[in-house]
Scaffold this active site. Structure first.
Site, PDB file in Angstrom:
ATOM      1  N   ASP A  66       0.833  -1.200   0.000  1.00  9.59           N
ATOM      2  CA  ASP A  66       0.000   0.000   0.000  1.00  9.59           C
ATOM      3  C   ASP A  66       0.871   1.253   0.000  1.00  9.59           C
ATOM      4  O   ASP A  66       0.641   2.200  -0.771  1.00  9.59           O
ATOM      5  CB  ASP A  66      -0.911  -0.019   1.235  1.00  9.59           C
ATOM      6  CG  ASP A  66      -1.735   1.251   1.383  1.00  9.59           C
ATOM      7  OD1 ASP A  66      -2.526   1.552   0.484  1.00  9.59           O
ATOM      8  OD2 ASP A  66      -1.575   1.941   2.402  1.00  9.59           O
ATOM      9  N   GLU A 134      -1.770  -5.179  -3.799  1.00 11.63           N
ATOM     10  CA  GLU A 134      -0.855  -4.489  -2.886  1.00 11.63           C
ATOM     11  C   GLU A 134       0.183  -5.457  -2.326  1.00 11.63           C
ATOM     12  O   GLU A 134       1.378  -5.129  -2.239  1.00 11.63           O
ATOM     13  CB  GLU A 134      -1.642  -3.849  -1.744  1.00 11.63           C
ATOM     14  CG  GLU A 134      -2.465  -2.652  -2.162  1.00 11.63           C
ATOM     15  CD  GLU A 134      -3.282  -2.070  -1.031  1.00 11.63           C
ATOM     16  OE1 GLU A 134      -3.599  -0.871  -1.081  1.00 11.63           O
ATOM     17  OE2 GLU A 134      -3.613  -2.828  -0.089  1.00 11.63           O
TER      18      GLU A 134
END
Length: 247
Positions: A66, A134
């Site tokens: 992320d 991610e």
């Protein structure tokens, strides 16, 4: 030559050859540490546990990925829009790294065919494909470094699947627009956001209501407070448009 031979050997004879094929198919390169990518595909519902109770799943890689994706997108937009201000860049970055956009990218790449899940629940609304993307980027960062992850994500994902022209024209920050409308029209806009009925620490859900001068005019639910408030604001904006006088 040596690299081609190594690739052929790993794709044909390695006990992890299926995982090498997955990464090669998804991203076009041969991993150094295949264990990272195997871990990135394990959803928390299918967690294994060490003797001390530590779960083995992709959540830590998701956390890392992320941050890496946000840094990469920031780099990309800074170069692509040299004349635009911070507010524009921040809003556009938010659209690209949003849960819905990353989830759609994960589906476009085909991650839905490779994620390891357990149980018969409906995980579609949990953004697990975006979470897996991610995690894969987190694995890529640890395995190949930031520069490699940066080039690949920009060239093979952003430039291939994200239409910046369309995205800059698409309004998604309904909350800000609604608050601006309220200030302009001297109306009080407030948000009331609480945990959803199915809220758990592992699967958080939130419910938000938009109040116009104290009266509820829109509601929304989401996997984060921000998402729930945006959906509530969108619902409220639609209702305001329906009730606005013509002309």
């Amino acid at each position: 030559m040596a690299g081609s031979i190594l690739l052929a050997l790993k794709l044909r004879w390695s006990r992890d050859r299926e995982y090498y094929k997955i990464v090669k198919h998804l991203f076009g390169f041969l991993p150094n540490n295949i264990e990272l990518y195997k871990l990135a595909l394990i959803h928390r519902s299918a967690s294994l546990f060490l003797e001390d109770g530590t779960p083995i799943n992709n959540e830590r890689l998701e956390f890392l990925g992320d941050a890496v994706i946000e840094a990469i997108v920031s780099d990309y937009l800074f170069i692509e829009f040299p004349e635009r201000d911070e507010g524009f860049l921040t809003q556009l970055r938010s659209k690209i790294v949003s849960r819905s956009t990353l989830n759609a990218l994960g589906l476009r790449l085909g991650l839905d065919r490779h994620i390891i899940l357990q149980g018969g629940g409906n995980f579609a609304q949990k953004h697990l494909y975006g979470d897996a993307l991610e995690a894969m980027v987190g694995a890529m960062y640890l395995d190949k470094g930031y520069e490699f992850a940066n080039r690949l994500f920009i060239n093979e994902i952003l430039r291939r699947y994200i239409n910046l022209s369309s995205m800059t024209r698409t309004e998604t920050d309904f909350k800000s627009r609604l608050i601006e409308w309220g200030q302009k029209n001297k109306r009080r806009i407030t948000f009331s956001t609480v945990n959803g009925e199915a809220f758990t620490s592992q699967h958080p859900t939130f419910r938000s209501a938009v109040l116009l001068d104290g009266a509820e005019i829109g509601t929304g639910e989401g996997g984060s407070k921000k998402e729930a408030e945006q959906r509530a604001a969108m619902h409220a904006a639609e209702r305001l448009r329906e009730t606005a006088p013509e002309g």
